[in-house]
Motif scaffolding. Sequence first.
Motif, PDB file in Angstrom:
ATOM      1  N   ALA A   1       6.669  -8.896   1.354  1.00  0.00           N
ATOM      2  CA  ALA A   1       7.199  -8.838  -0.013  1.00  0.00           C
ATOM      3  C   ALA A   1       7.654  -7.427  -0.362  1.00  0.00           C
ATOM      4  CB  ALA A   1       6.140  -9.312  -1.001  1.00  0.00           C
ATOM      5  N   PHE A   2       6.882  -6.414   0.029  1.00  0.00           N
ATOM      6  CA  PHE A   2       7.265  -5.030  -0.227  1.00  0.00           C
ATOM      7  C   PHE A   2       8.559  -4.683   0.511  1.00  0.00           C
ATOM      8  CE2 PHE A   2       2.612  -3.578  -1.098  1.00  0.00           C
ATOM      9  CZ  PHE A   2       2.688  -4.109  -2.366  1.00  0.00           C
ATOM     10  N   GLN A   3       8.666  -5.135   1.756  1.00  0.00           N
ATOM     11  CA  GLN A   3       9.888  -4.867   2.514  1.00  0.00           C
ATOM     12  C   GLN A   3      11.079  -5.523   1.846  1.00  0.00           C
ATOM     13  OE1 GLN A   3      10.459  -4.802   7.078  1.00  0.00           O
ATOM     14  NE2 GLN A   3      11.011  -6.896   6.541  1.00  0.00           N
ATOM     15  N   GLU A   4      10.923  -6.772   1.420  1.00  0.00           N
ATOM     16  CA  GLU A   4      12.021  -7.481   0.763  1.00  0.00           C
ATOM     17  C   GLU A   4      12.396  -6.842  -0.572  1.00  0.00           C
ATOM     18  OE1 GLU A   4      10.699 -11.497   0.495  1.00  0.00           O
ATOM     19  OE2 GLU A   4      10.755 -11.822   2.676  1.00  0.00           O
ATOM     20  N   ALA A   5      11.403  -6.212  -1.223  1.00  0.00           N
ATOM     21  CA  ALA A   5      11.674  -5.555  -2.503  1.00  0.00           C
ATOM     22  C   ALA A   5      12.442  -4.251  -2.335  1.00  0.00           C
ATOM     23  CB  ALA A   5      10.362  -5.295  -3.241  1.00  0.00           C
ATOM     24  N   GLY A   6      12.500  -3.733  -1.100  1.00  0.00           N
ATOM     25  CA  GLY A   6      13.277  -2.530  -0.853  1.00  0.00           C
ATOM     26  C   GLY A   6      12.486  -1.311  -0.433  1.00  0.00           C
ATOM     27  N   ALA A   7      11.198  -1.470  -0.143  1.00  0.00           N
ATOM     28  CA  ALA A   7      10.405  -0.327   0.315  1.00  0.00           C
ATOM     29  C   ALA A   7      10.966   0.215   1.625  1.00  0.00           C
ATOM     30  CB  ALA A   7       8.943  -0.726   0.503  1.00  0.00           C
ATOM     31  N   ASP A   8      10.933   1.534   1.783  1.00  0.00           N
ATOM     32  CA  ASP A   8      11.421   2.158   3.009  1.00  0.00           C
ATOM     33  C   ASP A   8      10.369   2.189   4.106  1.00  0.00           C
ATOM     34  OD1 ASP A   8      14.170   3.169   2.188  1.00  0.00           O
ATOM     35  OD2 ASP A   8      12.910   4.000   0.598  1.00  0.00           O
ATOM     36  N   ALA A   9       9.109   2.163   3.710  1.00  0.00           N
ATOM     37  CA  ALA A   9       8.003   2.171   4.667  1.00  0.00           C
ATOM     38  C   ALA A   9       6.774   1.595   3.973  1.00  0.00           C
ATOM     39  CB  ALA A   9       7.723   3.587   5.176  1.00  0.00           C
ATOM     40  N   LEU A  10       5.765   1.295   4.773  1.00  0.00           N
ATOM     41  CA  LEU A  10       4.503   0.794   4.244  1.00  0.00           C
ATOM     42  C   LEU A  10       3.372   1.710   4.675  1.00  0.00           C
ATOM     43  CD1 LEU A  10       4.820  -3.008   5.166  1.00  0.00           C
ATOM     44  CD2 LEU A  10       5.474  -1.894   3.020  1.00  0.00           C
ATOM     45  N   MET A  11       2.321   1.710   3.883  1.00  0.00           N
ATOM     46  CA  MET A  11       1.059   2.314   4.295  1.00  0.00           C
ATOM     47  C   MET A  11       0.010   1.209   4.278  1.00  0.00           C
ATOM     48  SD  MET A  11      -0.885   5.770   3.012  1.00  0.00           S
ATOM     49  CE  MET A  11      -1.345   5.259   1.350  1.00  0.00           C
ATOM     50  N   LEU A  12      -0.795   1.137   5.305  1.00  0.00           N
ATOM     51  CA  LEU A  12      -1.806   0.091   5.408  1.00  0.00           C
ATOM     52  C   LEU A  12      -3.201   0.693   5.325  1.00  0.00           C
ATOM     53  CD1 LEU A  12      -2.681  -2.854   6.014  1.00  0.00           C
ATOM     54  CD2 LEU A  12      -2.638  -2.236   8.432  1.00  0.00           C
ATOM     55  N   LEU A  13      -3.960   0.239   4.329  1.00  0.00           N
ATOM     56  CA  LEU A  13      -5.374   0.578   4.254  1.00  0.00           C
ATOM     57  C   LEU A  13      -6.123  -0.563   4.933  1.00  0.00           C
ATOM     58  CD1 LEU A  13      -7.544   2.523   3.125  1.00  0.00           C
ATOM     59  CD2 LEU A  13      -7.658   1.056   1.102  1.00  0.00           C
ATOM     60  N   PRO A  14      -6.691  -0.346   6.115  1.00  0.00           N
ATOM     61  CA  PRO A  14      -7.361  -1.434   6.823  1.00  0.00           C
ATOM     62  C   PRO A  14      -8.506  -2.015   5.987  1.00  0.00           C
ATOM     63  CG  PRO A  14      -7.002   0.429   8.285  1.00  0.00           C
ATOM     64  CD  PRO A  14      -6.692   0.900   6.896  1.00  0.00           C
ATOM     65  N   PRO A  15      -8.772  -3.312   6.118  1.00  0.00           N
ATOM     66  CA  PRO A  15      -9.828  -3.944   5.321  1.00  0.00           C
ATOM     67  C   PRO A  15     -11.195  -3.345   5.650  1.00  0.00           C
ATOM     68  CG  PRO A  15      -9.106  -5.409   7.071  1.00  0.00           C
ATOM     69  CD  PRO A  15      -8.155  -4.256   7.066  1.00  0.00           C
ATOM     70  N   PHE A  16     -12.035  -3.260   4.628  1.00  0.00           N
ATOM     71  CA  PHE A  16     -13.341  -2.643   4.825  1.00  0.00           C
ATOM     72  C   PHE A  16     -14.483  -3.399   4.157  1.00  0.00           C
ATOM     73  CE2 PHE A  16     -11.101  -0.663   1.293  1.00  0.00           C
ATOM     74  CZ  PHE A  16     -12.001  -0.746   0.242  1.00  0.00           C
ATOM     75  N   PHE A  17     -14.177  -4.299   3.228  1.00  0.00           N
ATOM     76  CA  PHE A  17     -15.245  -5.020   2.535  1.00  0.00           C
ATOM     77  C   PHE A  17     -16.032  -5.857   3.531  1.00  0.00           C
ATOM     78  CE2 PHE A  17     -16.826  -8.531  -0.213  1.00  0.00           C
ATOM     79  CZ  PHE A  17     -17.641  -7.755  -1.033  1.00  0.00           C
ATOM     80  N   LEU A  18     -17.341  -5.713   3.514  1.00  0.00           N
ATOM     81  CA  LEU A  18     -18.268  -6.395   4.428  1.00  0.00           C
ATOM     82  C   LEU A  18     -18.081  -5.977   5.885  1.00  0.00           C
ATOM     83  CD1 LEU A  18     -18.369 -10.004   2.905  1.00  0.00           C
ATOM     84  CD2 LEU A  18     -19.831  -8.044   2.418  1.00  0.00           C
ATOM     85  N   SER A  19     -17.447  -4.822   6.100  1.00  0.00           N
ATOM     86  CA  SER A  19     -17.342  -4.205   7.435  1.00  0.00           C
ATOM     87  C   SER A  19     -16.889  -5.188   8.505  1.00  0.00           C
ATOM     88  CB  SER A  19     -18.693  -3.593   7.839  1.00  0.00           C
ATOM     89  OG  SER A  19     -19.094  -2.621   6.915  1.00  0.00           O
TER      90      SER A  19
END
Length: 278
Positions: free
Chosen positions: A74-92
């Motif tokens: 969705a972010f790419q389709e909205a026009g973002a030039d790049a993404l940053m990913l915060l890996p999941p961490f809840f419940l390790s």
Amino acid sequence: VDYDSLRHLVRTLAEGGCHALTLFGIAGEYYKLTDQERTRMVEVVIDECQRAGVPSILSVTAHATEVAVREARAFQEAGADALMLLPPFFLSPPADELYNHMRAVGEAVTIPVMVQYAPEQTGVAIPPAVLQQLAEEVPAYEYFKIECKPPGAYITSMVEGTNRKAKILVGNAGYQMIEAFDRGAIGVMPGCSMYDVYLKVYDAYQAGDREAAYTYHGAILQMLNHIRQNVEMIISYEKRILYKRGIIASDVCRHPTFRPDPFFDRVFEECYDRVSQY
């Protein structure tokens, strides 16, 4: 959310020379927003970045892989030039699930993706070999934001372990940005209230003027040493600085938040007076 202030903030940063702007980092209070607010903020930031010709980086923070993939697309389709990913961490989540999550997001889009490695905030440690493998196996992963403490050895490992393929940006408010540059990092991703002073550090460093770089960095460090005693504290004071500079119309933070006492504020004002000359 004050969308007019958000627009003015983006314009100020773009006109001030920032090389790219990121939305939904940890210090951006993404965890205090409704889905509707996040959607509107994406529209505002991408629109203003495109007007200014400055790249936008949208952060994917969903904990479920399926949701993160949809968010990335969705972010790419909205026009973002790049993404940053915060890996999941809840419940390790286990290591293999963590890797599969990162891989799935990277394979879901065609724009560059940056991993945000912030173990102090997430409580999840990721060995550099894992991110090196990711850089090797998934072409989208060109960038890595490293903000462990200390970050130096991790940065060196990433640079050397990928034969400099991985482009490293240092986080943690840029405490170690000069050392990080010496180790091969290409940039810094701090909060935006003192953006122009960070740019002075960067420009002086690139020009080979280490004395000036240390002078400007020292001015930032005086402020950071006070306001970054925890994350909610720096969020509160980052907004205070933006408000004092006339860049945003309010420094309100949603609760729960940091509550300073008069002594905290007095020290802040002293630090602000020192750094404001730059």
